[in-house]
Motif scaffolding. Structure first.
Motif, mmCIF file in Angstrom:
data_model
loop_
_atom_site.group_PDB
_atom_site.id
_atom_site.type_symbol
_atom_site.label_atom_id
_atom_site.label_comp_id
_atom_site.label_asym_id
_atom_site.label_seq_id
_atom_site.Cartn_x
_atom_site.Cartn_y
_atom_site.Cartn_z
ATOM 1 N N GLY A 103 0.807 -1.219 0.000
ATOM 2 C CA GLY A 103 0.000 0.000 0.000
ATOM 3 C C GLY A 103 0.833 1.257 0.000
ATOM 4 N N GLY A 104 0.191 2.347 0.425
ATOM 5 C CA GLY A 104 0.874 3.642 0.482
ATOM 6 C C GLY A 104 1.644 3.801 1.785
ATOM 7 N N GLY A 105 1.975 5.042 2.098
ATOM 8 C CA GLY A 105 2.778 5.325 3.280
ATOM 9 C C GLY A 105 2.098 4.985 4.591
ATOM 10 N N VAL A 106 0.774 5.068 4.610
ATOM 11 C CA VAL A 106 0.052 4.730 5.845
ATOM 12 C C VAL A 106 0.262 3.253 6.168
ATOM 13 C CG1 VAL A 106 -2.279 4.418 6.775
ATOM 14 C CG2 VAL A 106 -1.649 6.588 5.718
ATOM 15 N N VAL A 107 0.068 2.405 5.169
ATOM 16 C CA VAL A 107 0.254 0.965 5.362
ATOM 17 C C VAL A 107 1.716 0.669 5.719
ATOM 18 C CG1 VAL A 107 0.301 -1.263 4.143
ATOM 19 C CG2 VAL A 107 -1.649 0.276 3.846
ATOM 20 N N GLY A 108 2.631 1.250 4.964
ATOM 21 C CA GLY A 108 4.061 0.964 5.169
ATOM 22 C C GLY A 108 4.536 1.393 6.552
ATOM 23 N N ASP A 109 4.117 2.579 6.992
ATOM 24 C CA ASP A 109 4.547 3.075 8.313
ATOM 25 C C ASP A 109 4.000 2.208 9.438
ATOM 26 O OD1 ASP A 109 5.790 5.164 6.993
ATOM 27 O OD2 ASP A 109 4.814 6.749 8.144
ATOM 28 N N LEU A 110 2.707 1.865 9.328
ATOM 29 C CA LEU A 110 2.069 1.084 10.398
ATOM 30 C C LEU A 110 2.586 -0.358 10.407
ATOM 31 C CD1 LEU A 110 -1.496 1.237 11.674
ATOM 32 C CD2 LEU A 110 -0.706 -0.984 10.893
ATOM 33 N N ALA A 111 2.666 -0.966 9.236
ATOM 34 C CA ALA A 111 3.137 -2.357 9.156
ATOM 35 C C ALA A 111 4.610 -2.443 9.573
ATOM 36 C CB ALA A 111 2.963 -2.877 7.724
ATOM 37 N N GLY A 112 5.383 -1.436 9.203
ATOM 38 C CA GLY A 112 6.802 -1.423 9.575
ATOM 39 C C GLY A 112 6.974 -1.311 11.081
ATOM 40 N N PHE A 113 6.131 -0.482 11.709
ATOM 41 C CA PHE A 113 6.225 -0.332 13.168
ATOM 42 C C PHE A 113 5.796 -1.634 13.857
ATOM 43 C CE2 PHE A 113 4.585 1.862 17.206
ATOM 44 C CZ PHE A 113 5.848 1.938 17.755
ATOM 45 N N ALA A 114 4.781 -2.296 13.298
ATOM 46 C CA ALA A 114 4.359 -3.589 13.859
ATOM 47 C C ALA A 114 5.491 -4.615 13.694
ATOM 48 C CB ALA A 114 3.086 -4.067 13.166
ATOM 49 N N ALA A 115 6.133 -4.620 12.536
ATOM 50 C CA ALA A 115 7.234 -5.577 12.307
ATOM 51 C C ALA A 115 8.381 -5.302 13.278
ATOM 52 C CB ALA A 115 7.725 -5.473 10.863
ATOM 53 N N ALA A 116 8.651 -4.025 13.535
ATOM 54 C CA ALA A 116 9.771 -3.655 14.413
ATOM 55 C C ALA A 116 9.509 -4.063 15.856
ATOM 56 C CB ALA A 116 9.981 -2.139 14.350
ATOM 57 N N THR A 117 8.248 -4.129 16.246
ATOM 58 C CA THR A 117 7.933 -4.314 17.665
ATOM 59 C C THR A 117 7.328 -5.677 17.988
ATOM 60 O OG1 THR A 117 5.885 -3.102 17.186
ATOM 61 C CG2 THR A 117 7.661 -1.862 18.219
ATOM 62 N N TYR A 118 6.807 -6.383 16.985
ATOM 63 C CA TYR A 118 6.199 -7.689 17.279
ATOM 64 C C TYR A 118 7.305 -8.660 17.722
ATOM 65 C CZ TYR A 118 3.557 -12.001 16.840
ATOM 66 O OH TYR A 118 2.947 -13.207 17.110
ATOM 67 N N GLN A 119 7.179 -9.170 18.889
ATOM 68 C CA GLN A 119 8.189 -10.088 19.459
ATOM 69 C C GLN A 119 9.607 -9.534 19.284
ATOM 70 O OE1 GLN A 119 7.395 -14.084 18.063
ATOM 71 N NE2 GLN A 119 5.460 -14.170 19.174
ATOM 72 N N ARG A 120 9.730 -8.250 19.483
ATOM 73 C CA ARG A 120 11.004 -7.496 19.393
ATOM 74 C C ARG A 120 11.600 -7.460 17.987
ATOM 75 N NH1 ARG A 120 11.860 -10.204 24.329
ATOM 76 N NH2 ARG A 120 11.321 -8.830 26.058
ATOM 77 N N GLY A 121 10.759 -7.729 16.993
ATOM 78 C CA GLY A 121 11.232 -7.511 15.619
ATOM 79 C C GLY A 121 11.178 -8.741 14.736
ATOM 80 N N ILE A 122 10.374 -8.647 13.660
ATOM 81 C CA ILE A 122 10.368 -9.702 12.644
ATOM 82 C C ILE A 122 10.642 -9.046 11.279
ATOM 83 C CG2 ILE A 122 8.757 -11.149 13.972
ATOM 84 C CD1 ILE A 122 6.574 -10.438 11.930
ATOM 85 N N ALA A 123 10.994 -9.871 10.320
ATOM 86 C CA ALA A 123 11.352 -9.332 9.000
ATOM 87 C C ALA A 123 10.124 -8.735 8.308
ATOM 88 C CB ALA A 123 11.933 -10.446 8.141
ATOM 89 N N PHE A 124 10.369 -7.730 7.452
ATOM 90 C CA PHE A 124 9.241 -7.219 6.665
ATOM 91 C C PHE A 124 9.703 -6.697 5.316
ATOM 92 C CE2 PHE A 124 8.391 -2.471 6.638
ATOM 93 C CZ PHE A 124 9.601 -2.055 7.184
ATOM 94 N N ALA A 125 8.731 -6.687 4.391
ATOM 95 C CA ALA A 125 9.001 -6.168 3.047
ATOM 96 C C ALA A 125 8.011 -5.055 2.757
ATOM 97 C CB ALA A 125 8.831 -7.283 2.018
ATOM 98 N N GLN A 126 8.469 -4.084 2.001
ATOM 99 C CA GLN A 126 7.602 -2.968 1.605
ATOM 100 C C GLN A 126 7.233 -3.142 0.135
ATOM 101 O OE1 GLN A 126 6.431 -0.299 3.237
ATOM 102 N NE2 GLN A 126 7.914 0.436 4.746
ATOM 103 N N ILE A 127 5.930 -3.101 -0.162
ATOM 104 C CA ILE A 127 5.480 -3.072 -1.554
ATOM 105 C C ILE A 127 4.685 -1.777 -1.724
ATOM 106 C CG2 ILE A 127 4.233 -4.279 -3.389
ATOM 107 C CD1 ILE A 127 4.918 -6.882 -2.141
ATOM 108 N N PRO A 128 5.381 -0.663 -2.024
ATOM 109 C CA PRO A 128 4.692 0.633 -2.127
ATOM 110 C C PRO A 128 3.820 0.687 -3.374
ATOM 111 C CG PRO A 128 6.994 0.844 -2.803
ATOM 112 C CD PRO A 128 6.826 -0.555 -2.291
ATOM 113 N N THR A 129 2.588 1.162 -3.210
ATOM 114 C CA THR A 129 1.693 1.271 -4.368
ATOM 115 C C THR A 129 1.320 2.712 -4.662
ATOM 116 O OG1 THR A 129 -0.265 1.000 -2.991
ATOM 117 C CG2 THR A 129 0.685 -1.015 -3.933
#
Ligand code: NAD
Ligand code: GLY
Length: 352
Positions: A103-129
């Motif tokens: 998605g856009g920046g809203v999705v990327g920012d929120l999903a990235g913050f969840a990835a950074a904090t879920y169980q102290r950090g899991i991998a994530f990929a950005q697919i900007p649209t």
């Protein structure tokens, strides 16, 4: 396809080109071993591209689940963030699994913050649209959600493992969102590339997506590699943003970020001319380019209103703030000013 390598606290590739979304699974599997992938998206984008992404991930061996929330900045909050984490806990997503932000920046920012904090950090990929996410928010690792007291007030730096930008997805972007992305692209040209500025004058962004997005991503990569944590030259990316954020805030976010940045760029450049930092011709060329991309330059708020709104900007520290001031097209400087001095800058920017 263009590939830009970013070397930061995590190294990753940014892939840019047509027809990439159906290859997302294959590309992701090169950097994250097939695992459970949580696709995070908003309702608009998921309806358009969710199926293609899901099928691509599954055929590369990923087991997928989805978390889709209503589109818009108002979803970038602690409540949606908490729901995402709870959904992942309930599904027993493990530290070896990953998040894919579509998605856009809203999705990327929120999903990235969840990835950074879920169980102290899991991998994530950005697919900007969105164009804005492609040239800015998907690269560089800034993740965040908004708090009632302000935008991006909770967040951290957390780099993705892959950024995959399929320029075909821009075909469905609403005109306003195209314009918002163009404003950020003009910002890149103003801070670092006269050549990019000229190419934007000659040919619309929509006729040269791959080249323009790659150019901006390379510029952002250079800032991030020198200053990942935003203490020095990365601040140049805030050109137009001090006034722009004040405009967004005064409008209660009814004026979109990109449009507000365009207004901010025009005003700070006007102030730079008044104060002798740059020639009138620089302002003239910027105004012409903004007009070409249908970006309004006139700010509908008073200097006093903007001054009060800018006082709560998180980019200010103590009694001072860093203002990005143009010297010529392709070159800006960071000027540390006293917070109180901002009112004078706004007035010199032609704002009553
Ligand atoms: P957005 O994510 O809200 O997307 C804008 C709109 O376009 C949404 O309605 C979305 O559903 C829609 N959309 C996105 N892609 C589409 C497509 N291909 N086809 C049709 N519709 C599509 O907003 P944005 O402008 O992408 O991003 C703004 C956000 O990014 C803000 O929250 C801002 O704070 C953040 N941001 C972050 C950084 C960073 O470095 N992390 C940088 C700049 C901006
Ligand atoms: N969008 C500004 C930055 O990433 O620093």
């Amino acid at each position: 396809m263009q590939s830009v390598s970013v070397h930061a606290s995590r190294n990753y590739e940014v892939l840019i080109g047509e027809g990439l979304l159906p290859k997302a699974g294959e590309k992701l599997a090169e950097v994250i071993p097939p695992c459970r992938a949580v696709i995070v998206s908003d309702d608009n984008v998921f309806a358009l591209y969710g199926k293609t992404l899901r099928e691509s991930l599954q055929s590369a061996g990923f087991d997928t689940m989805e978390f889709v929330f209503p589109h818009g900045e108002s979803s970038k909050n602690l409540s949606v963030y908490g729901e995402l984490l709870e959904t992942m806990c309930a599904a027993r997503i493990a530290r070896s699994d990953c998040i894919v932000a579509l998605g856009g920046g809203v999705v990327g920012d929120l999903a990235g913050f969840a990835a950074a904090t879920y169980q102290r950090g899991i991998a994530f990929a950005q697919i900007p649209t969105s164009l804005l996410a492609a040239v800015d928010s998907s690269v560089g690792g800034k993740t965040a959600v908004d708090l009632p007291s302000g935008k991006n007030q909770a967040g951290c730096f957390y780099q993705p493992s892959l950024v995959l930008c399929d320029t075909d997805t821009f075909q469905t972007l609403p005109e306003d969102e195209y314009r918002n992305g163009c404003a950020e692209i003009i910002k890149y040209a103003m801070i670092g590339s006269e050549e990019l500025f000229t190419s934007l004058e000659k040919k619309p962004v929509k006729e040269q997506y791959e080249a323009v997005v790659s150019r901006c991503v390379c510029m952002k990569r250079d800032f991030v590699e020198q200053d990942e944590f935003d203490r020095g030259c990365r601040m140049l990316l805030n050109f137009g943003h001090t006034f722009g954020h004040a405009v967004e805030s005064c409008s209660q976010f009814s004026i979109a970020h990109g449009q507000a940045v365009a207004m901010g760029m025009a005003a700070i450049t006007k102030a730079a001319v008044t104060r002798g930092f740059c020639a009138a011709d620089t302002l003239h060329k910027l105004m012409e380019l903004l007009e070409k991309y249908n970006l309004a330059a006139e700010i509908p708020f008073s200097a006093q209103e903007l001054f009060l709104a800018a006082g709560s900007d998180k980019k200010s520290s103590g009694g001072s703030l860093n203002l990005i001031v143009p010297q010529k097209i392709g070159c800006c400087t960071i000027e540390k000013i006293k917070k109180d001095a901002l009112l004078g800058w706004l007035q010199d920017g032609g704002i009553a």
